[in-house]
Enzyme design. Structure first.
Site, PDB file in Angstrom:
ATOM      1  N   PRO A  98      37.059  36.971  37.348  1.00  0.00           N
ATOM      2  CA  PRO A  98      35.614  37.388  37.546  1.00  0.00           C
ATOM      3  C   PRO A  98      35.179  37.978  39.183  1.00  0.00           C
ATOM      4  O   PRO A  98      34.262  38.676  39.299  1.00  0.00           O
ATOM      5  CB  PRO A  98      35.116  36.078  37.345  1.00  0.00           C
ATOM      6  CG  PRO A  98      35.978  35.209  36.942  1.00  0.00           C
ATOM      7  CD  PRO A  98      37.283  35.593  37.310  1.00  0.00           C
ATOM      8  N   THR A 128      36.773  43.628  38.596  1.00  0.00           N
ATOM      9  CA  THR A 128      35.917  44.549  39.602  1.00  0.00           C
ATOM     10  C   THR A 128      35.511  43.858  40.724  1.00  0.00           C
ATOM     11  O   THR A 128      35.044  42.790  40.515  1.00  0.00           O
ATOM     12  CB  THR A 128      34.775  44.862  38.742  1.00  0.00           C
ATOM     13  OG1 THR A 128      35.222  45.731  37.575  1.00  0.00           O
ATOM     14  CG2 THR A 128      33.699  45.496  39.488  1.00  0.00           C
ATOM     15  N   LYS A 203      34.543  52.792  40.986  1.00  0.00           N
ATOM     16  CA  LYS A 203      33.765  52.062  39.947  1.00  0.00           C
ATOM     17  C   LYS A 203      32.407  51.713  40.490  1.00  0.00           C
ATOM     18  O   LYS A 203      31.341  51.802  39.898  1.00  0.00           O
ATOM     19  CB  LYS A 203      34.565  50.777  39.521  1.00  0.00           C
ATOM     20  CG  LYS A 203      33.746  50.023  38.555  1.00  0.00           C
ATOM     21  CD  LYS A 203      34.404  49.396  37.514  1.00  0.00           C
ATOM     22  CE  LYS A 203      33.304  48.612  36.415  1.00  0.00           C
ATOM     23  NZ  LYS A 203      33.540  47.351  35.796  1.00  0.00           N
ATOM     24  N   LYS A 278      25.613  42.411  39.439  1.00  0.00           N
ATOM     25  CA  LYS A 278      27.086  42.163  40.102  1.00  0.00           C
ATOM     26  C   LYS A 278      27.697  43.339  40.836  1.00  0.00           C
ATOM     27  O   LYS A 278      27.982  43.284  42.000  1.00  0.00           O
ATOM     28  CB  LYS A 278      27.903  41.353  39.032  1.00  0.00           C
ATOM     29  CG  LYS A 278      29.229  40.917  39.618  1.00  0.00           C
ATOM     30  CD  LYS A 278      30.351  40.986  38.780  1.00  0.00           C
ATOM     31  CE  LYS A 278      31.718  41.073  39.567  1.00  0.00           C
ATOM     32  NZ  LYS A 278      32.834  41.336  38.887  1.00  0.00           N
TER      33      LYS A 278
END
Lengths: 330, 330, 330, 330
Positions: A98, A128, A203, A278
């Site tokens: 996470p 990520t 990303k 996030k």
């Protein structure tokens, strides 16, 4: 949320079938840590690809589920009590976790991967996380004699199940090529972005631009509609002119302008506000680390945090249109 | 800056030639007020289209220049001392003025158009102004018995000269159709947006979204480059994924990523920071009038005002990339 | 919302009583246009001060109410059908109107004040309007031979009734001194800000800073409370340190930190979100006119517009604290 | 930058003299890690207070300087090669380090404080770091049997030298009381903020509000000045009304409005842009951790990052006024 635009093809499935015909025994062992919503499907696809798996997750139920799925493909799945135990057995390790602290812990803690990793093992972190953390971790891994790429994904749970994810890969050309074969079992587009950490950079940058563009479209559409414009006509003009963008022509945030987008089904089933927040948090942290100004990006983060504070965290991120417009009865 | 994407064709020029063959005498008289950088070319194109012109501008030199150009096309150009005098003669009137107060004055002051406008004249305001003002003015004009459309343009001085402008037209279907023939002499894309005022709404909304998207791309590219990314690779990934937009794939703000864009020639020759700030000022004013929140749009305006305060007002609006990046030596 | 800090004294009331003893007959006639919530009380205070009044408002009921109140003070109130009719009779004219267009219309339209104003009359506009409009209007008035000051107020309906308003006055020293005597009948602090228009500039700048400071306090308090801080302790430290400000030490936005502020009575009875948004709209428009960047001010405006879109327009402007905090159940 | 407002008194110096008369021998040993610009002065003040010191820093020169200063006060200063070695000797330990990772390393690494800390030792971290990190670290320390408070300071290098710093202390009442005696040797205001971590929370929240208020004042003053206002008059009105704040009445950002502030000496000698950006970065990170929206705070951070990108990082944070105003010749 990158490359959701990729058209899903059946080519991959055919490849997978070819691979399945070869025997598992001859394939290298893959370790998989993090069997969450996406990770469980990704691991299953590796098993389907003929790789013996050794998995680790704190949740035993999900481990059983992966074992069962793998059995359907003739796959062999082993369970390891710690990342260390897993690392001692695996030639390739995929992690899907996470956030940065989880990744650091799994790799560098006392019972972490690095305490027992094989020389020449290839580690692939598909989480990520903060680009700076990714870059630093790759250095640490390389000092231990193993190889590493960062390979964050986009495509969501649906793409994980279908094996059509996009992977943005950061690492040397050699490591990228080693990783590519394995990542192809789980995804469709495997993009080499540059040195270690650059997968995360890409990303984060993509989703930063995306969030800003979505809000820009939402603001402009809401302004037009407030002046009585038909949203379909307005979007149509945007889409043939300089305001054209993915958030307008492929994922329009106004209900009814396009079929089959979250906006037209109550803002469900897309990329959630909390997930976007996030990623914007990572962008904000990365930007601050290098003192790169992101005046609109930081505002986008605040807006998504406000939407979340008002209860919209689970809605698709195009819900910002709804949040900006005049509330009919509250 | 709308629809700069339009591919320039030679079709229009051919149409113009056809029209030129018919005799001027049979064509209705067109009044033109506001012979600025763009207006002078637009008026010339009307003359080339065979319309007898009556023009008004406070600058006599530019009037002489238009007369001279028109002579080349066999056109007849008359000069009117006031909008009133002009209105008494013209069947169609085109106005191209810098801002709302100028427009109001030219139409409604003591010697303004409305003091002498012919019944059934069609008035076309091609200025970019406040949508609310445009809407109100159309009502006033209609009460006077004349017809009106708002028809702001995009395409810049180059488009004005080439006759390839885009017009976003607000007004009834009937008025749009009457206007279209004339606007085709000056532009290529004539888009009907809806009722009176909607041409202005569309232009303002398009440029609002555009400015935000451009800044979003600039922030994300600058962040990536700060982390060592090759900007061409980063832009390439954006352009095939969810961050794709005109500001990234057609007008990229990073020098060297694309040829033939302002960023690759010192941010010259495009759509200036001050012009974008003007349009964002209209968006801000319009948004405030209907209380539509534009959290990113208002920040975009502030950013362009800051760039202008730091001396960058004449640069292309993609210069925001340069303003955000670390200054090498200041 | 300026100078709400002023301590209310009884001195003024005593002055008023002195003035009342002199006969009305010897006092100059005052015209009053705009008998809204505040205007009606202000006019009554002028009547109480012994001035014969001539009033104009489109609402006849409110005219009757003012007449009745004035009768209690022995005052004489006349009604004028138009600003023109009123201007023909008055030596002083006070206007209190909702916005710039109303002001322009009342002064400059066909039946407006300027069509009949007496030479040497002193016009006082107490509306809050665009500083640029105020400055331009003063010029027009001076050309007509009359004198003018802009004198926007703060203190709210309560201050209007009690005669304790603050007036920020823009105009020459001479005009300020003429105005002061009259304004003292309606207010307590009469501040000379500079040339014509500067009263509006000061009001707009003060409320711009105020709105930003309030939101700053709200953000910081909410962040602290989210980390478990006692808001009273946190506010106490702010108030003795560099975060000290009126929004923290006199008008704290967190319920329960201070008694007798809107936050401690459900955000009622203060200066409303919509009114603050109106003033920020003027600030935004003024800033844009001179291209002065207001990155936080523009964001403050958007935030208040969002609060209004979510139904909070009538709450006190400190309600921004509530909007930012996590909504318990929505 | 908190409580710069504190009036410097001579009282403390008198206390210090009293303490000096007691013999060093009877005082507990204090360890000090981090002898930077501020730390070196703080350690010297502890020596002056009669405490035997054991110090650690990677820079040997600064260690020599502290030894020399202490000798002047009859103080005994020992050098420890590692935090571990230091911890084995000290009853109290003060740390003053640049950022969270440094703090974590000094406390928790292999040769860190916790590897050898005495039971009942009191650890005081005076660094400014992430509140979440501070809270977590306190837990870890308590598990090791030692006690801990976080005690970030304000007052700058000048306050460190003069012993007039403000300490914002987070920890239990008992630990606060133990810490207070020692902190009094280095500072003047020792404020108990609440549980562990709350010292950091207060510092971060204070500076968040401060940065926003400063920018608010700068925007409003610049807008007023752009409209021709005398900045002294404008500031004067702010300071007696609802825009009143420390950034306006004590630290005004406009050159010439106040004597003896950074703005009136070329924005030198105050609290730097880069330091404010660091604190806003902590605020941003903390806010994101709890999803508390800070729409203006995040914009303040971006603005300070932009100022830094344009070369103003070393200027006082009130330099934002200069950055916003029209640049005369660039």
């Amino acid at each position: 949320m990158l490359s959701v635009v990729a058209k899903r093809s059946t080519l991959l499935r055919q490849n997978v079938n070819c691979i399945r015909q070869s025997s598992s025994a001859s394939k290298p062992i893959v370790g998989f840590i993090g069997l969450g919503n996406m990770g469980a499907f990704m691991a299953s696809n590796l098993a389907r690809g003929g790789h013996p798996l050794v998995v680790h997750d704190l949740d035993h139920q999900v481990v059983e589920k992966v074992k069962e799925r793998a059995r359907g493909h003739g796959g062999i799945v082993d369970y390891a009590k710690t990342p260390k135990e897993l690392a001692a057995k695996a030639d390739y390790i995929v992690t899907m976790l996470p956030s940065s602290p989880h990744v650091l812990s799994v790799y560098t803690s006392e019972n972490g991967i690095l305490s027992a990793v094989k020389k020449n093992a290839l580690l692939m972190d598909t989480s990520t996380i903060d680009p700076t953390v990714a870059r630093d971790l790759a250095k640490t891994v390389h000092q231990s004699g193993a190889a590493m790429v960062d390979a964050p994904v986009s495509g969501g749970v649906g793409g994980a199940e279908a094996g059509t994810l996009t992977f943005m890969v950061g690492g040397s050309v050699e490591n990228f090529q080693r990783a590519e074969t394995l990542l192809k079992l789980m995804g469709k587009n495997i993009v080499h972005c540059g040195e270690a950490g650059s997968g995360q950079v890409v990303k984060v940058c993509n989703n930063l631009a995306l969030a800003i563009e979505m809000i820009g479209v939402a603001e402009a559409m809401n302004l037009g509609v407030s002046f009585g414009m038909d949203p379909k006509i307005l979007a149509g003009i945007f889409n043939t002119s300089s305001a054209r963008c993915w958030s307008s022509d492929t994922y329009n945030p106004v209900p009814g302008v396009m079929p089959n987008v979250p906006a037209s089904r109550g803002y469900t089933g897309g990329f959630g506000v909390d997930l976007m927040a996030k990623d914007l948090g990572l962008a904000s942290s990365a930007a601050n680390a290098v003192r790169a100004p992101i005046p609109l990006g930081s505002q986008a983060l605040q807006l998504y945090n406000m939407i979340s504070a008002h209860g919209g965290g689970k809605k698709d991120f195009s819900f910002v249109y709804d949040f900006l417009k005049k509330q009919s009865e509250k």
